[in-house]
Design a protein around this motif. Structure first.
Motif, PDB file in Angstrom:
ATOM      1  N   TYR A   4     -49.059 150.750  91.767  1.00  0.00           N
ATOM      2  CA  TYR A   4     -47.646 151.107  91.656  1.00  0.00           C
ATOM      3  C   TYR A   4     -46.851 150.809  92.931  1.00  0.00           C
ATOM      4  O   TYR A   4     -45.639 150.586  92.868  1.00  0.00           O
ATOM      5  CB  TYR A   4     -47.501 152.603  91.339  1.00  0.00           C
ATOM      6  CG  TYR A   4     -48.149 153.016  90.034  1.00  0.00           C
ATOM      7  CD1 TYR A   4     -47.527 152.746  88.817  1.00  0.00           C
ATOM      8  CD2 TYR A   4     -49.387 153.659  90.016  1.00  0.00           C
ATOM      9  CE1 TYR A   4     -48.110 153.117  87.618  1.00  0.00           C
ATOM     10  CE2 TYR A   4     -49.980 154.036  88.815  1.00  0.00           C
ATOM     11  CZ  TYR A   4     -49.343 153.756  87.614  1.00  0.00           C
ATOM     12  OH  TYR A   4     -49.945 154.116  86.432  1.00  0.00           O
ATOM     13  N   ILE A   5     -47.523 150.817  94.083  1.00  0.00           N
ATOM     14  CA  ILE A   5     -46.843 150.782  95.372  1.00  0.00           C
ATOM     15  C   ILE A   5     -47.259 149.550  96.169  1.00  0.00           C
ATOM     16  O   ILE A   5     -48.432 149.180  96.188  1.00  0.00           O
ATOM     17  CB  ILE A   5     -47.183 152.037  96.206  1.00  0.00           C
ATOM     18  CG1 ILE A   5     -46.910 153.306  95.399  1.00  0.00           C
ATOM     19  CG2 ILE A   5     -46.395 152.040  97.512  1.00  0.00           C
ATOM     20  CD1 ILE A   5     -45.493 153.443  94.898  1.00  0.00           C
ATOM     21  N   THR A   6     -46.287 148.932  96.863  1.00  0.00           N
ATOM     22  CA  THR A   6     -46.578 147.852  97.810  1.00  0.00           C
ATOM     23  C   THR A   6     -45.743 148.074  99.071  1.00  0.00           C
ATOM     24  O   THR A   6     -44.616 148.575  99.006  1.00  0.00           O
ATOM     25  CB  THR A   6     -46.242 146.463  97.236  1.00  0.00           C
ATOM     26  OG1 THR A   6     -44.871 146.445  96.791  1.00  0.00           O
ATOM     27  CG2 THR A   6     -47.154 146.112  96.062  1.00  0.00           C
ATOM     28  N   PHE A   7     -46.310 147.706 100.222  1.00  0.00           N
ATOM     29  CA  PHE A   7     -45.563 147.803 101.475  1.00  0.00           C
ATOM     30  C   PHE A   7     -46.319 147.079 102.582  1.00  0.00           C
ATOM     31  O   PHE A   7     -47.495 146.741 102.455  1.00  0.00           O
ATOM     32  CB  PHE A   7     -45.305 149.260 101.880  1.00  0.00           C
ATOM     33  CG  PHE A   7     -46.545 150.079 102.132  1.00  0.00           C
ATOM     34  CD1 PHE A   7     -47.030 150.260 103.418  1.00  0.00           C
ATOM     35  CD2 PHE A   7     -47.225 150.681 101.080  1.00  0.00           C
ATOM     36  CE1 PHE A   7     -48.165 151.021 103.666  1.00  0.00           C
ATOM     37  CE2 PHE A   7     -48.356 151.448 101.304  1.00  0.00           C
ATOM     38  CZ  PHE A   7     -48.831 151.614 102.600  1.00  0.00           C
ATOM     39  N   ASP A   8     -45.601 146.847 103.699  1.00  0.00           N
ATOM     40  CA  ASP A   8     -46.171 146.284 104.926  1.00  0.00           C
ATOM     41  C   ASP A   8     -46.280 147.383 105.970  1.00  0.00           C
ATOM     42  O   ASP A   8     -45.527 148.370 105.926  1.00  0.00           O
ATOM     43  CB  ASP A   8     -45.260 145.201 105.525  1.00  0.00           C
ATOM     44  CG  ASP A   8     -45.235 143.927 104.711  1.00  0.00           C
ATOM     45  OD1 ASP A   8     -46.211 143.668 103.995  1.00  0.00           O
ATOM     46  OD2 ASP A   8     -44.238 143.189 104.805  1.00  0.00           O
ATOM     47  N   VAL A   9     -47.160 147.192 106.936  1.00  0.00           N
ATOM     48  CA  VAL A   9     -47.221 148.057 108.113  1.00  0.00           C
ATOM     49  C   VAL A   9     -47.116 147.178 109.356  1.00  0.00           C
ATOM     50  O   VAL A   9     -47.897 146.237 109.518  1.00  0.00           O
ATOM     51  CB  VAL A   9     -48.528 148.872 108.170  1.00  0.00           C
ATOM     52  CG1 VAL A   9     -48.552 149.728 109.425  1.00  0.00           C
ATOM     53  CG2 VAL A   9     -48.679 149.755 106.934  1.00  0.00           C
ATOM     54  N   ASP A  10     -46.149 147.471 110.203  1.00  0.00           N
ATOM     55  CA  ASP A  10     -46.025 146.756 111.466  1.00  0.00           C
ATOM     56  C   ASP A  10     -47.172 147.197 112.375  1.00  0.00           C
ATOM     57  O   ASP A  10     -47.252 148.385 112.729  1.00  0.00           O
ATOM     58  CB  ASP A  10     -44.674 147.078 112.115  1.00  0.00           C
ATOM     59  CG  ASP A  10     -44.383 146.214 113.335  1.00  0.00           C
ATOM     60  OD1 ASP A  10     -45.225 146.212 114.243  1.00  0.00           O
ATOM     61  OD2 ASP A  10     -43.334 145.554 113.369  1.00  0.00           O
ATOM     62  N   ASN A  11     -48.040 146.260 112.756  1.00  0.00           N
ATOM     63  CA  ASN A  11     -49.231 146.643 113.512  1.00  0.00           C
ATOM     64  C   ASN A  11     -48.957 146.889 114.995  1.00  0.00           C
ATOM     65  O   ASN A  11     -49.895 147.116 115.766  1.00  0.00           O
ATOM     66  CB  ASN A  11     -50.352 145.614 113.333  1.00  0.00           C
ATOM     67  CG  ASN A  11     -49.920 144.205 113.730  1.00  0.00           C
ATOM     68  OD1 ASN A  11     -48.964 144.030 114.459  1.00  0.00           O
ATOM     69  ND2 ASN A  11     -50.642 143.212 113.228  1.00  0.00           N
ATOM     70  N   LEU A  12     -47.687 146.876 115.392  1.00  0.00           N
ATOM     71  CA  LEU A  12     -47.317 147.250 116.758  1.00  0.00           C
ATOM     72  C   LEU A  12     -46.638 148.616 116.797  1.00  0.00           C
ATOM     73  O   LEU A  12     -46.886 149.410 117.702  1.00  0.00           O
ATOM     74  CB  LEU A  12     -46.387 146.199 117.370  1.00  0.00           C
ATOM     75  CG  LEU A  12     -46.984 144.799 117.583  1.00  0.00           C
ATOM     76  CD1 LEU A  12     -45.917 143.872 118.151  1.00  0.00           C
ATOM     77  CD2 LEU A  12     -48.195 144.864 118.510  1.00  0.00           C
ATOM     78  N   THR A  13     -45.797 148.891 115.795  1.00  0.00           N
ATOM     79  CA  THR A  13     -45.010 150.137 115.796  1.00  0.00           C
ATOM     80  C   THR A  13     -45.457 151.151 114.746  1.00  0.00           C
ATOM     81  O   THR A  13     -45.110 152.324 114.847  1.00  0.00           O
ATOM     82  CB  THR A  13     -43.525 149.820 115.554  1.00  0.00           C
ATOM     83  OG1 THR A  13     -43.369 149.287 114.222  1.00  0.00           O
ATOM     84  CG2 THR A  13     -43.004 148.811 116.562  1.00  0.00           C
TER      85      THR A  13
END
Length: 404
Positions: free
Chosen positions: A77-86
């Motif tokens: 149901y869910i998709t997203f990115d994670v900034d691997n610096l912040t």
């Protein structure tokens, strides 16, 4: 001889390809900083959902749960990115519709992103173990932001969203979509809304949570918006204990809205799903169950029933009666043989067994009532009394982090 060398080279290449793929796509565990890339602004939530469905299908993954490739997480149901610096969440989408351009906590010093063993939960943690963002892959798209210190969380709304506020509940709607999202916070929180498509900033005190919850996207078109509006208000009023989603492939997502509550799956067959629920707080709680392509096999005239501690439970026609109940009460919306939404009130705790069963049309019917139950005590503490909403998970995680 040449054939022999050709075969050896081909096998070596195949092994390298398999090793690369195994590093790029995983279904659990920590995410590494060197695993792939994040997608840019031109890659929409719809694109991510399409890419995720392909990856999940190729891996044979069914039901709820995150698969991650690089900094991208793909759920049912869910998709997203994670900034691997912040540690900032970007391109957050529900069912392929972007809701937030970003979610970020002020002063957050990113440490890690961890997908749980159950793979339906992703936790983004800071370096000192005080602040967490937890994202659930379930139909209600639950996000929990928690900190043991004072904090401010910022939700940057995607284009096409409109926002309204009632007391400590923010309602978000999306143009051209049936998706409705709520943000629930403590009444003592400071909420600053810059307008539609803009920024929502919520400042919360230490040891408190800000919770995001959508009207379950697998139940759209079933006129349940009002029911889930009542559920959200129940969360704000500290009457909701837990929400359980049961899906395809035996997948299960449990969200504890009360720190003291614990839900455990006992068994899952074609005829019955049995759950054990316990809570150290004796106060009554509301529970929600979302069923979608579970193990239950319903025939043409079958229906879903609830057994509470081994006894068939009376269900009401009006869901509002559940939210005002003082005695054991349930409400079931069963639109198809594959999907059902259940709301129930458990009047007191220590431990109970809840059976979700398949009943034939010939089974003895449990009386259905439309009587209004006694009005509950209005001295129920507000959302701020949830010192750690979902704290059962979070407190354990905090303890684990601080002991390292």
């Amino acid at each position: 001889m040449k054939l022999k060398y050709f075969i050896m080279i081909s096998v070596s290449v195949l092994m390298v390809v398999l090793m690369i793929n195994s590093g790029l796509c995983q279904m659990g565990g920590p995410m590494r900083d060197d695993m792939g890339r994040r997608f840019g602004e031109n890659f929409s939530a719809g694109d991510m959902m399409g890419a995720g469905q392909t990856l999940r299908q190729d891996a044979g993954m069914q039901g709820m749960g995150f698969m991650h490739s690089g900094a991208c997480l793909y759920g049912q149901y869910i998709t997203f990115d994670v900034d691997n610096l912040t540690g900032e969440i970007t391109n957050y989408g529900i069912a392929g519709v972007e809701i937030f351009d970003s979610i970020a906590v002020n002063g957050f010093e990113y440490d890690s992103t961890q997908v749980s063993e159950a793979i339906t939960l992703t936790t983004i943690a800071d370096t000192d173990g005080t602040t967490f963002i937890q994202v659930h892959d379930n139909p209600a798209a639950v996000i929990n932001v928690f900190s043991s210190e004072d904090y401010t969380v910022n939700f940057d709304l995607a284009d096409g969203t409109t926002v309204s506020e009632e007391e400590n509940i923010v309602k978000i709607e999306v143009e051209g979509s049936d998706i409705v999202v709520y943000i629930i916070s403590a009444s003592v929180d400071t909420i600053d809304i810059s307008g539609d498509n803009g920024l929502i900033s919520i400042t919360s005190p230490a040891d408190s949570s800000v919770v995001v919850r959508a009207v379950p996207v697998n139940m759209q078109g079933q006129d349940l918006d009002n029911v889930h509006g009542m559920f959200v208000r129940g969360m704000a009023g500290n009457r909701v204990g837990a929400e359980v989603s049961l899906g395809k492939g035996g997948s299960m997502s449990v969200v504890n809205y009360a720190e003291e509550m614990h839900v455990e799956l006992q068994s899952m067959t074609q005829d019955m799903i049995q759950l054990r629920v316990n809570c150290t707080d004796p106060a009554g709680r509301i529970m929600a169950f979302n069923l979608d392509n579970t193990s239950l096999m319903l025939q043409e005239m079958d229906r879903i029933g609830i057994h509470y501690d081994g006894t068939p439970m009376a269900c009401v026609n009006d869901p509002g009666l559940v939210f005002n109940a003082t005695t054991a009460t349930c409400w079931i919306s069963q639109q198809t043989r594959e999907q059902a939404q259940i709301m129930m009130y458990i009047p007191e705790f220590s431990e109970h067994t809840i059976d979700i069963v398949v009943e034939s049309d010939e089974a003895a019917e449990v009386p259905t009532t439309t009587e209004t139950p006694e009005t509950p005590d209005t001295k129920v503490p507000g959302f701020e009394a949830l010192i750690a909403v979902l704290g059962l998970v979070l407190s354990g995680y905090v303890s684990k982090k601080l002991k390292k």
